[in-house]
Design a protein around this motif. Structure first.
Motif, short mmCIF file in Angstrom:
data_model
loop_
_atom_site.label_atom_id
_atom_site.label_comp_id
_atom_site.label_asym_id
_atom_site.label_seq_id
_atom_site.Cartn_x
_atom_site.Cartn_y
_atom_site.Cartn_z
N GLY A 1 -13.95 7.58 -5.10
CA GLY A 1 -14.12 6.36 -5.86
C GLY A 1 -13.89 6.85 -7.22
N TYR B 1 -16.25 7.93 -0.76
CA TYR B 1 -16.04 7.29 -1.98
C TYR B 1 -17.11 7.38 -3.09
N ASN C 1 -5.59 6.87 -5.85
CA ASN C 1 -6.86 6.20 -6.26
C ASN C 1 -7.16 5.99 -7.80
N TYR D 1 -6.42 3.03 -9.91
CA TYR D 1 -7.52 2.16 -10.37
C TYR D 1 -8.10 2.24 -11.57
N ASP E 1 -11.64 -2.92 -1.29
CA ASP E 1 -11.50 -2.06 -2.19
C ASP E 1 -11.57 -2.93 -3.43
#
Ligand SMILES: Cc1cc2nc3c(=O)[nH]c(=O)nc-3n(C[C@H](O)[C@H](O)[C@H](O)COP(=O)(O)OP(=O)(O)OC[C@H]3O[C@@H](n4cnc5c(N)ncnc54)[C@H](O)[C@@H]3O)c2cc1C
Length: 453
Positions: free
Chosen positions: A9, A45, A296, A299, A363
Protein backbone atom coordinates in the motif's frame (compact mmCIF):
# COMPACT_ATOMS: atom_id res chain seq x y z
CA UNK A 1 14.49 -7.58 -8.29
CA UNK A 2 15.24 -4.66 -5.93
CA UNK A 3 15.11 -5.44 -2.24
CA UNK A 4 12.56 -3.20 -0.68
CA UNK A 5 10.86 -3.14 2.69
CA UNK A 6 7.70 -1.17 1.94
CA UNK A 7 4.39 -2.92 2.13
CA UNK A 8 2.29 -2.87 -1.02
CA UNK A 9 0.00 0.00 0.00
CA UNK A 10 3.05 2.31 0.34
CA UNK A 11 1.27 4.12 3.16
CA UNK A 12 4.29 4.27 5.40
CA UNK A 13 7.63 4.99 3.76
CA UNK A 14 9.68 5.50 6.89
CA UNK A 15 13.08 3.81 6.89
CA UNK A 16 13.16 0.84 9.16
CA UNK A 17 15.91 -1.39 10.40
CA UNK A 18 16.38 -4.74 8.79
CA UNK A 19 18.82 -7.60 9.01
CA UNK A 20 19.24 -10.87 7.18
CA UNK A 21 17.29 -13.77 8.61
CA UNK A 22 20.59 -15.49 9.50
CA UNK A 23 21.41 -12.66 11.93
CA UNK A 24 17.93 -12.71 13.44
CA UNK A 25 17.92 -16.47 13.94
CA UNK A 26 21.32 -16.33 15.65
CA UNK A 27 20.24 -13.52 17.94
CA UNK A 28 16.58 -14.19 18.69
CA UNK A 29 17.17 -15.87 22.05
CA UNK A 30 19.12 -12.94 23.42
CA UNK A 31 16.96 -10.28 21.83
CA UNK A 32 14.75 -7.90 23.78
CA UNK A 33 10.97 -8.35 23.69
CA UNK A 34 9.17 -7.48 20.45
CA UNK A 35 12.50 -7.09 18.64
CA UNK A 36 11.96 -8.92 15.35
CA UNK A 37 9.43 -9.61 12.60
CA UNK A 38 10.04 -11.92 9.62
CA UNK A 39 9.66 -10.11 6.29
CA UNK A 40 8.76 -11.87 3.02
CA UNK A 41 8.40 -9.62 -0.01
CA UNK A 42 6.11 -6.89 1.31
CA UNK A 43 3.08 -7.90 -0.77
CA UNK A 44 0.89 -7.40 2.29
CA UNK A 45 -0.86 -4.06 1.92
CA UNK A 46 -0.47 -2.52 5.35
CA UNK A 47 1.49 -2.82 8.58
CA UNK A 48 1.22 -6.56 9.31
CA UNK A 49 4.67 -7.03 7.69
CA UNK A 50 6.26 -4.07 9.51
CA UNK A 51 7.80 -3.61 12.95
CA UNK A 52 8.91 -0.01 13.09
CA UNK A 53 10.01 -0.17 16.71
CA UNK A 54 12.09 -3.25 16.00
CA UNK A 55 13.93 -5.01 13.20
CA UNK A 56 12.68 -6.83 10.11
CA UNK A 57 14.32 -10.19 9.44
CA UNK A 58 14.61 -10.38 5.66
CA UNK A 59 13.75 -14.00 4.80
CA UNK A 60 14.48 -13.64 1.07
CA UNK A 61 18.06 -14.82 1.54
CA UNK A 62 16.83 -18.30 2.50
CA UNK A 63 15.73 -19.35 -0.95
CA UNK A 64 16.72 -22.91 -1.71
CA UNK A 65 14.45 -25.65 -2.92
CA UNK A 66 15.52 -28.63 -0.83
CA UNK A 67 13.67 -31.46 -2.53
CA UNK A 68 10.81 -32.21 -4.90
CA UNK A 69 9.28 -35.62 -5.50
CA UNK A 70 7.94 -35.66 -9.06
CA UNK A 71 5.74 -38.68 -8.27
CA UNK A 72 3.98 -37.43 -5.15
CA UNK A 73 4.28 -33.66 -5.71
CA UNK A 74 5.80 -33.09 -2.26
CA UNK A 75 8.02 -29.99 -2.28
CA UNK A 76 10.30 -28.95 0.56
CA UNK A 77 11.79 -25.48 0.38
CA UNK A 78 13.15 -22.58 2.37
CA UNK A 79 10.76 -19.70 3.10
CA UNK A 80 12.35 -17.07 0.86
CA UNK A 81 11.63 -19.00 -2.34
CA UNK A 82 9.17 -17.05 -4.50
CA UNK A 83 6.00 -18.62 -5.85
CA UNK A 84 7.17 -18.02 -9.43
CA UNK A 85 10.34 -19.98 -8.67
CA UNK A 86 8.24 -22.88 -7.41
CA UNK A 87 6.18 -22.77 -10.60
CA UNK A 88 9.36 -22.81 -12.72
CA UNK A 89 10.71 -25.76 -10.76
CA UNK A 90 7.60 -27.93 -10.63
CA UNK A 91 5.60 -27.17 -13.79
CA UNK A 92 7.84 -29.09 -16.23
CA UNK A 93 6.80 -32.32 -14.48
CA UNK A 94 3.11 -31.36 -14.46
CA UNK A 95 2.67 -29.79 -11.01
CA UNK A 96 1.26 -26.39 -10.06
CA UNK A 97 0.56 -24.49 -6.84
CA UNK A 98 -2.60 -25.90 -5.21
CA UNK A 99 -3.56 -22.35 -4.18
CA UNK A 100 -2.17 -19.13 -5.56
CA UNK A 101 -2.86 -15.48 -4.69
CA UNK A 102 -3.17 -12.84 -7.42
CA UNK A 103 0.58 -12.18 -7.53
CA UNK A 104 3.45 -14.64 -7.94
CA UNK A 105 5.96 -12.27 -6.33
CA UNK A 106 5.19 -13.64 -2.90
CA UNK A 107 7.49 -15.79 -0.76
CA UNK A 108 6.60 -19.27 0.42
CA UNK A 109 6.95 -18.15 4.05
CA UNK A 110 4.68 -15.14 3.46
CA UNK A 111 2.06 -17.34 1.77
CA UNK A 112 1.99 -19.68 4.79
CA UNK A 113 2.09 -16.91 7.40
CA UNK A 114 -0.92 -15.19 5.82
CA UNK A 115 -2.58 -18.47 4.79
CA UNK A 116 -3.38 -16.93 1.41
CA UNK A 117 -6.35 -17.92 -0.73
CA UNK A 118 -6.93 -18.06 -4.47
CA UNK A 119 -9.66 -18.28 -7.08
CA UNK A 120 -10.24 -21.96 -6.17
CA UNK A 121 -10.98 -21.58 -2.46
CA UNK A 122 -14.24 -23.51 -2.98
CA UNK A 123 -12.35 -26.67 -3.98
CA UNK A 124 -8.91 -26.38 -2.36
CA UNK A 125 -9.34 -24.18 0.71
CA UNK A 126 -6.38 -22.04 1.70
CA UNK A 127 -2.62 -22.40 1.13
CA UNK A 128 -2.19 -23.76 4.65
CA UNK A 129 -4.45 -26.73 3.88
CA UNK A 130 -1.64 -28.06 1.64
CA UNK A 131 1.21 -27.64 4.10
CA UNK A 132 2.41 -31.03 5.32
CA UNK A 133 5.21 -29.87 7.60
CA UNK A 134 6.94 -26.74 8.90
CA UNK A 135 10.17 -25.93 10.66
CA UNK A 136 9.77 -22.95 12.97
CA UNK A 137 12.61 -21.08 14.67
CA UNK A 138 11.57 -19.40 17.91
CA UNK A 139 13.36 -17.86 20.81
CA UNK A 140 12.64 -21.08 22.76
CA UNK A 141 14.17 -23.36 20.12
CA UNK A 142 13.52 -25.05 16.79
CA UNK A 143 10.16 -26.79 16.29
CA UNK A 144 9.27 -29.31 13.59
CA UNK A 145 5.52 -29.14 13.19
CA UNK A 146 2.87 -31.13 11.30
CA UNK A 147 -0.91 -30.65 10.99
CA UNK A 148 -1.55 -33.19 13.78
CA UNK A 149 0.46 -31.05 16.24
CA UNK A 150 -1.31 -31.14 19.60
CA UNK A 151 0.32 -28.01 21.01
CA UNK A 152 -1.57 -25.78 18.56
CA UNK A 153 1.63 -24.16 17.31
CA UNK A 154 1.23 -25.47 13.74
CA UNK A 155 -2.33 -24.10 13.63
CA UNK A 156 -1.24 -20.76 15.08
CA UNK A 157 1.58 -20.43 12.54
CA UNK A 158 -0.73 -20.97 9.52
CA UNK A 159 -2.18 -17.48 9.14
CA UNK A 160 -0.25 -16.34 12.23
CA UNK A 161 1.20 -13.33 10.36
CA UNK A 162 4.77 -14.17 11.36
CA UNK A 163 4.10 -13.76 15.08
CA UNK A 164 4.75 -17.33 16.21
CA UNK A 165 8.34 -17.53 14.95
CA UNK A 166 10.39 -17.62 11.77
CA UNK A 167 9.33 -20.31 9.34
CA UNK A 168 12.60 -21.84 8.17
CA UNK A 169 11.32 -24.67 5.99
CA UNK A 170 7.99 -25.70 4.44
CA UNK A 171 6.78 -28.98 2.94
CA UNK A 172 3.95 -28.31 0.53
CA UNK A 173 1.82 -30.74 -1.46
CA UNK A 174 1.63 -29.46 -5.04
CA UNK A 175 -1.33 -30.06 -7.38
CA UNK A 176 -1.12 -32.20 -10.54
CA UNK A 177 -2.54 -30.34 -13.54
CA UNK A 178 -3.06 -31.10 -17.22
CA UNK A 179 -1.58 -27.79 -18.37
CA UNK A 180 -0.57 -24.40 -17.04
CA UNK A 181 -2.99 -22.86 -19.55
CA UNK A 182 -6.63 -22.59 -18.54
CA UNK A 183 -9.83 -22.77 -20.56
CA UNK A 184 -11.70 -19.67 -19.52
CA UNK A 185 -15.28 -18.52 -19.86
CA UNK A 186 -16.43 -14.92 -19.37
CA UNK A 187 -20.01 -14.23 -18.34
CA UNK A 188 -21.16 -10.60 -18.13
CA UNK A 189 -23.80 -9.65 -15.55
CA UNK A 190 -25.73 -6.41 -15.09
CA UNK A 191 -26.69 -6.64 -11.41
CA UNK A 192 -25.50 -8.27 -8.21
CA UNK A 193 -28.66 -10.39 -8.21
CA UNK A 194 -27.56 -11.86 -11.54
CA UNK A 195 -24.10 -12.61 -10.14
CA UNK A 196 -25.39 -14.21 -6.94
CA UNK A 197 -27.85 -16.35 -8.92
CA UNK A 198 -24.97 -18.10 -10.68
CA UNK A 199 -21.99 -17.92 -8.27
CA UNK A 200 -22.63 -21.22 -6.49
CA UNK A 201 -23.13 -23.20 -9.70
CA UNK A 202 -20.05 -21.54 -11.22
CA UNK A 203 -18.04 -22.86 -8.26
CA UNK A 204 -19.55 -26.32 -8.58
CA UNK A 205 -18.62 -26.50 -12.28
CA UNK A 206 -15.14 -24.97 -12.20
CA UNK A 207 -11.76 -25.14 -10.48
CA UNK A 208 -11.54 -21.33 -10.58
CA UNK A 209 -14.20 -18.63 -10.32
CA UNK A 210 -13.97 -14.92 -9.59
CA UNK A 211 -15.92 -11.80 -10.56
CA UNK A 212 -14.74 -8.33 -11.43
CA UNK A 213 -17.11 -5.41 -10.82
CA UNK A 214 -17.27 -2.14 -12.74
CA UNK A 215 -18.11 -0.08 -9.70
CA UNK A 216 -18.47 3.17 -11.59
CA UNK A 217 -21.30 1.80 -13.68
CA UNK A 218 -23.56 0.44 -10.94
CA UNK A 219 -23.43 -3.29 -10.37
CA UNK A 220 -22.33 -4.68 -13.72
CA UNK A 221 -19.36 -6.98 -13.99
CA UNK A 222 -17.81 -10.09 -15.46
CA UNK A 223 -17.79 -13.57 -13.91
CA UNK A 224 -14.60 -15.35 -14.93
CA UNK A 225 -14.51 -19.14 -14.61
CA UNK A 226 -11.75 -21.53 -15.65
CA UNK A 227 -10.29 -25.02 -15.52
CA UNK A 228 -6.85 -26.24 -16.49
CA UNK A 229 -6.72 -26.92 -20.22
CA UNK A 230 -5.86 -30.31 -21.73
CA UNK A 231 -3.18 -29.04 -24.09
CA UNK A 232 -0.21 -30.02 -21.91
CA UNK A 233 1.48 -26.62 -22.16
CA UNK A 234 3.93 -26.24 -19.27
CA UNK A 235 5.89 -23.28 -20.59
CA UNK A 236 6.23 -21.00 -17.56
CA UNK A 237 7.25 -17.97 -19.66
CA UNK A 238 9.17 -14.91 -18.52
CA UNK A 239 8.57 -13.33 -15.12
CA UNK A 240 9.74 -9.90 -16.24
CA UNK A 241 6.87 -7.43 -16.55
CA UNK A 242 6.36 -5.96 -20.01
CA UNK A 243 5.36 -2.59 -18.57
CA UNK A 244 6.53 -0.74 -15.51
CA UNK A 245 5.80 2.46 -13.63
CA UNK A 246 9.45 3.58 -13.45
CA UNK A 247 9.33 6.07 -10.59
CA UNK A 248 7.12 7.23 -7.74
CA UNK A 249 4.50 9.50 -9.27
CA UNK A 250 4.10 12.82 -7.44
CA UNK A 251 0.31 12.64 -7.92
CA UNK A 252 -2.48 10.07 -7.94
CA UNK A 253 -2.97 9.11 -11.60
CA UNK A 254 -6.21 7.28 -10.86
CA UNK A 255 -8.84 10.00 -10.94
CA UNK A 256 -12.51 9.55 -11.74
CA UNK A 257 -11.98 9.98 -15.50
CA UNK A 258 -9.11 7.52 -15.82
CA UNK A 259 -10.97 5.04 -13.62
CA UNK A 260 -14.10 5.31 -15.71
CA UNK A 261 -12.13 4.91 -18.94
CA UNK A 262 -10.22 1.89 -17.66
CA UNK A 263 -13.23 0.12 -16.21
CA UNK A 264 -15.41 0.71 -19.27
CA UNK A 265 -12.67 -0.48 -21.65
CA UNK A 266 -12.04 -3.57 -19.51
CA UNK A 267 -15.74 -4.41 -19.32
CA UNK A 268 -16.29 -4.02 -23.07
CA UNK A 269 -13.16 -5.99 -23.99
CA UNK A 270 -14.22 -8.89 -21.76
CA UNK A 271 -17.86 -8.71 -22.86
CA UNK A 272 -16.82 -9.01 -26.50
CA UNK A 273 -15.22 -12.36 -25.70
CA UNK A 274 -18.16 -13.71 -23.68
CA UNK A 275 -19.77 -16.94 -24.83
CA UNK A 276 -16.49 -18.26 -26.26
CA UNK A 277 -14.26 -20.83 -24.59
CA UNK A 278 -10.86 -19.14 -24.46
CA UNK A 279 -7.52 -20.79 -23.88
CA UNK A 280 -5.66 -18.38 -21.62
CA UNK A 281 -2.07 -18.26 -20.51
CA UNK A 282 -1.71 -18.92 -16.77
CA UNK A 283 0.08 -15.64 -16.13
CA UNK A 284 -2.73 -13.56 -17.64
CA UNK A 285 -5.41 -15.49 -15.77
CA UNK A 286 -3.84 -15.78 -12.30
CA UNK A 287 -1.56 -12.74 -12.24
CA UNK A 288 -2.96 -9.96 -14.45
CA UNK A 289 -1.59 -7.25 -12.16
CA UNK A 290 1.95 -8.61 -12.30
CA UNK A 291 2.03 -7.47 -15.94
CA UNK A 292 2.76 -3.91 -14.81
CA UNK A 293 5.71 -3.66 -12.43
CA UNK A 294 5.16 -1.23 -9.54
CA UNK A 295 1.59 -0.47 -10.59
CA UNK A 296 0.91 0.60 -7.00
CA UNK A 297 2.94 3.75 -7.78
CA UNK A 298 -0.01 4.94 -9.90
CA UNK A 299 -1.73 5.78 -6.62
CA UNK A 300 0.77 8.56 -6.00
CA UNK A 301 2.86 9.42 -2.92
CA UNK A 302 0.07 8.87 -0.37
CA UNK A 303 -0.39 5.23 -1.35
CA UNK A 304 -3.49 3.05 -1.37
CA UNK A 305 -5.75 1.22 1.03
CA UNK A 306 -7.23 -2.13 0.26
CA UNK A 307 -10.35 -3.26 2.07
CA UNK A 308 -11.17 -6.96 1.93
CA UNK A 309 -14.13 -8.32 3.79
CA UNK A 310 -15.60 -11.81 4.15
CA UNK A 311 -19.37 -11.85 4.61
CA UNK A 312 -21.56 -14.86 5.53
CA UNK A 313 -23.66 -16.03 2.56
CA UNK A 314 -27.06 -15.15 4.04
CA UNK A 315 -26.05 -11.50 4.53
CA UNK A 316 -23.80 -11.16 1.51
CA UNK A 317 -25.93 -9.61 -1.21
CA UNK A 318 -27.44 -6.90 1.00
CA UNK A 319 -24.18 -6.07 2.75
CA UNK A 320 -22.11 -5.98 -0.43
CA UNK A 321 -24.69 -3.74 -2.05
CA UNK A 322 -24.51 -1.40 0.97
CA UNK A 323 -20.72 -1.36 0.81
CA UNK A 324 -20.66 -0.48 -2.88
CA UNK A 325 -23.28 2.18 -2.26
CA UNK A 326 -21.30 3.61 0.68
CA UNK A 327 -18.20 4.08 -1.46
CA UNK A 328 -20.18 5.61 -4.34
CA UNK A 329 -21.94 7.96 -1.93
CA UNK A 330 -18.56 8.98 -0.50
CA UNK A 331 -17.39 9.81 -4.03
CA UNK A 332 -14.64 7.21 -3.76
CA UNK A 333 -15.27 4.37 -6.16
CA UNK A 334 -12.78 1.57 -6.02
CA UNK A 335 -10.26 1.23 -8.88
CA UNK A 336 -10.29 -2.54 -8.76
CA UNK A 337 -13.27 -4.38 -7.30
CA UNK A 338 -13.27 -8.14 -6.95
CA UNK A 339 -16.03 -10.40 -5.67
CA UNK A 340 -15.61 -14.08 -4.94
CA UNK A 341 -17.42 -16.88 -3.18
CA UNK A 342 -15.53 -18.65 -0.38
CA UNK A 343 -16.23 -22.37 0.07
CA UNK A 344 -16.67 -24.35 3.26
CA UNK A 345 -13.26 -26.07 3.48
CA UNK A 346 -11.93 -25.20 6.91
CA UNK A 347 -8.36 -24.01 7.12
CA UNK A 348 -6.04 -25.53 9.74
CA UNK A 349 -5.05 -21.94 10.56
CA UNK A 350 -6.17 -20.37 13.81
CA UNK A 351 -6.55 -16.84 12.43
CA UNK A 352 -7.08 -17.66 8.78
CA UNK A 353 -9.10 -14.97 6.99
CA UNK A 354 -11.55 -16.89 4.72
CA UNK A 355 -14.90 -18.00 6.11
CA UNK A 356 -17.82 -19.52 4.15
CA UNK A 357 -19.69 -16.86 2.18
CA UNK A 358 -18.45 -14.12 -0.11
CA UNK A 359 -15.44 -11.83 -0.16
CA UNK A 360 -15.37 -8.29 -1.55
CA UNK A 361 -12.08 -6.51 -2.27
CA UNK A 362 -11.91 -2.76 -2.89
CA UNK A 363 -8.88 -0.54 -3.63
CA UNK A 364 -8.88 3.15 -2.72
CA UNK A 365 -6.30 5.90 -3.18
CA UNK A 366 -5.41 7.40 0.18
CA UNK A 367 -7.31 10.70 0.41
CA UNK A 368 -6.78 11.09 4.14
CA UNK A 369 -9.67 11.49 6.59
CA UNK A 370 -12.29 11.07 3.88
CA UNK A 371 -10.96 7.64 2.95
CA UNK A 372 -10.50 6.61 6.59
CA UNK A 373 -14.15 7.48 7.31
CA UNK A 374 -15.30 5.38 4.36
CA UNK A 375 -13.14 2.44 5.46
CA UNK A 376 -14.58 2.65 8.99
CA UNK A 377 -18.06 2.50 7.51
CA UNK A 378 -17.10 -0.57 5.47
CA UNK A 379 -15.76 -2.17 8.66
CA UNK A 380 -19.01 -1.41 10.44
CA UNK A 381 -21.10 -3.01 7.70
CA UNK A 382 -18.82 -6.04 7.66
CA UNK A 383 -18.93 -6.64 11.41
CA UNK A 384 -22.65 -5.99 11.58
CA UNK A 385 -23.18 -8.79 9.06
CA UNK A 386 -21.09 -11.23 11.12
CA UNK A 387 -18.14 -10.90 8.75
CA UNK A 388 -14.47 -10.10 9.13
CA UNK A 389 -11.91 -7.66 7.73
CA UNK A 390 -8.68 -9.06 6.30
CA UNK A 391 -5.75 -8.14 8.59
CA UNK A 392 -2.96 -8.59 6.04
CA UNK A 393 -4.63 -6.14 3.67
CA UNK A 394 -5.24 -3.66 6.46
CA UNK A 395 -3.41 -0.56 7.68
CA UNK A 396 -5.93 1.11 9.97
CA UNK A 397 -8.79 -1.06 11.33
CA UNK A 398 -9.62 -0.46 14.99
CA UNK A 399 -8.72 -2.96 17.69
CA UNK A 400 -12.46 -3.52 18.18
CA UNK A 401 -13.02 -4.37 14.52
CA UNK A 402 -10.13 -6.81 14.72
CA UNK A 403 -11.52 -8.47 17.86
CA UNK A 404 -14.98 -8.73 16.31
CA UNK A 405 -13.47 -10.23 13.16
CA UNK A 406 -11.30 -12.73 15.05
CA UNK A 407 -12.77 -13.39 18.51
CA UNK A 408 -10.12 -16.11 19.05
CA UNK A 409 -7.19 -13.67 18.66
CA UNK A 410 -6.05 -14.38 22.22
CA UNK A 411 -5.13 -17.92 21.23
CA UNK A 412 -2.64 -16.51 18.71
CA UNK A 413 -1.33 -14.12 21.37
CA UNK A 414 -0.69 -17.15 23.59
CA UNK A 415 1.50 -18.69 20.86
CA UNK A 416 3.24 -15.47 19.87
CA UNK A 417 6.99 -15.54 20.33
CA UNK A 418 7.65 -12.78 22.91
CA UNK A 419 10.61 -11.61 20.80
CA UNK A 420 8.36 -11.01 17.78
CA UNK A 421 5.94 -8.15 17.17
CA UNK A 422 4.34 -6.35 14.23
CA UNK A 423 2.96 -2.85 13.91
CA UNK A 424 -0.44 -4.39 13.13
CA UNK A 425 -0.45 -6.49 16.31
CA UNK A 426 0.75 -3.53 18.38
CA UNK A 427 -2.05 -1.39 16.92
CA UNK A 428 -4.84 -3.96 17.41
CA UNK A 429 -4.39 -6.99 19.70
CA UNK A 430 -2.05 -5.17 22.08
CA UNK A 431 -4.72 -2.53 22.69
CA UNK A 432 -7.40 -5.05 23.65
CA UNK A 433 -8.29 -6.10 27.17
CA UNK A 434 -7.23 -9.67 27.81
CA UNK A 435 -9.00 -12.71 29.32
CA UNK A 436 -12.06 -12.76 27.14
CA UNK A 437 -13.41 -9.33 27.98
CA UNK A 438 -12.84 -8.25 24.41
CA UNK A 439 -14.17 -11.48 22.98
CA UNK A 440 -17.79 -10.47 22.85
CA UNK A 441 -17.96 -8.60 19.58
CA UNK A 442 -21.45 -7.27 20.33
CA UNK A 443 -20.06 -5.38 23.31
CA UNK A 444 -17.41 -3.74 21.21
CA UNK A 445 -18.97 -2.31 18.11
CA UNK A 446 -22.10 -0.28 18.26
CA UNK A 447 -23.13 1.04 14.86
CA UNK A 448 -23.77 4.50 16.25
CA UNK A 449 -20.26 4.75 17.72
CA UNK A 450 -18.50 4.30 14.41
CA UNK A 451 -18.06 7.32 12.16
CA UNK A 452 -20.14 7.07 9.04
CA UNK A 453 -19.72 8.85 5.73
C1 LIG B 1 -1.39 -7.72 -6.56
C2 LIG B 1 -1.66 -8.52 -5.34
C3 LIG B 1 -2.60 -9.53 -5.36
C4 LIG B 1 -2.85 -10.29 -4.21
N1 LIG B 1 -3.80 -11.28 -4.28
C5 LIG B 1 -4.06 -12.01 -3.17
C6 LIG B 1 -5.00 -13.08 -3.22
O1 LIG B 1 -5.62 -13.34 -4.25
N2 LIG B 1 -5.20 -13.79 -2.09
C7 LIG B 1 -4.52 -13.54 -0.94
O2 LIG B 1 -4.75 -14.23 0.06
N3 LIG B 1 -3.61 -12.53 -0.86
C8 LIG B 1 -3.37 -11.78 -1.95
N4 LIG B 1 -2.42 -10.78 -1.89
C9 LIG B 1 -1.70 -10.56 -0.64
C10 LIG B 1 -0.38 -11.38 -0.60
O3 LIG B 1 -0.53 -12.57 -1.31
C11 LIG B 1 -0.07 -11.74 0.83
O4 LIG B 1 -0.02 -10.61 1.64
C12 LIG B 1 1.24 -12.53 0.97
O5 LIG B 1 1.22 -13.24 2.17
C13 LIG B 1 2.48 -11.63 0.92
O6 LIG B 1 3.62 -12.43 0.99
P1 LIG B 1 5.07 -11.80 1.09
O7 LIG B 1 6.05 -12.89 0.77
O8 LIG B 1 5.17 -10.58 0.25
O9 LIG B 1 5.20 -11.51 2.61
P2 LIG B 1 5.13 -10.15 3.47
O10 LIG B 1 4.01 -9.34 2.97
O11 LIG B 1 6.46 -9.54 3.54
O12 LIG B 1 4.78 -10.76 4.88
C14 LIG B 1 3.54 -11.37 5.08
C15 LIG B 1 3.47 -11.93 6.51
O13 LIG B 1 4.26 -13.10 6.55
C16 LIG B 1 5.20 -13.03 7.59
N5 LIG B 1 6.34 -13.77 7.12
C17 LIG B 1 7.03 -13.59 5.97
N6 LIG B 1 8.00 -14.52 5.87
C18 LIG B 1 7.91 -15.30 6.98
C19 LIG B 1 8.64 -16.41 7.48
N7 LIG B 1 9.65 -16.96 6.81
N8 LIG B 1 8.29 -16.92 8.67
C20 LIG B 1 7.24 -16.42 9.37
N9 LIG B 1 6.52 -15.38 8.94
C21 LIG B 1 6.86 -14.82 7.76
C22 LIG B 1 5.42 -11.55 7.82
O14 LIG B 1 5.83 -11.29 9.16
C23 LIG B 1 4.04 -10.99 7.55
O15 LIG B 1 3.24 -11.05 8.70
C24 LIG B 1 -2.14 -10.02 -3.02
C25 LIG B 1 -1.20 -8.99 -2.98
C26 LIG B 1 -0.96 -8.25 -4.13
C27 LIG B 1 0.07 -7.17 -4.06
Amino acid sequence: MDKQFDSFGRLDNRNRHHVSSAVAVRDIQNASSDRYLPFGNGRSYGDSCHNNKGVLADMRGQNNIISFDRKTGLLTAEPGVFLHEIIDYCAPSGWFLPVTPGTRFVTLGGAVANDVHGKNHHVRGTFGSHVEALTLVRSDGVHRLTPDDLTGLFQATIGGMGLTGMIARVTLRMMKVSSLDVTEKLTPFQTLDEYFAQAEQADADNEYAVAWLDQLSGERGILMTANHADNGNFDTGSHTAKLKVPFNLPFNALNHLSLKAFNTAFYLAKKRKSGQVLTSNYQGFFYPLDAVENWNRLYGPRGLFQHQSAIPADRAIDTIRLMLYASQRAGQASFLTVLKRFGAIKSPGLLSFPQPGYTLTLDFPNRGEKTLALLAELDRLTVQAGGRVNPYKDARMSAETFAASFPNWERLEAHRDPKIMSDFWRRTAQKLPKNGIANNSNDLIQPSETPSV
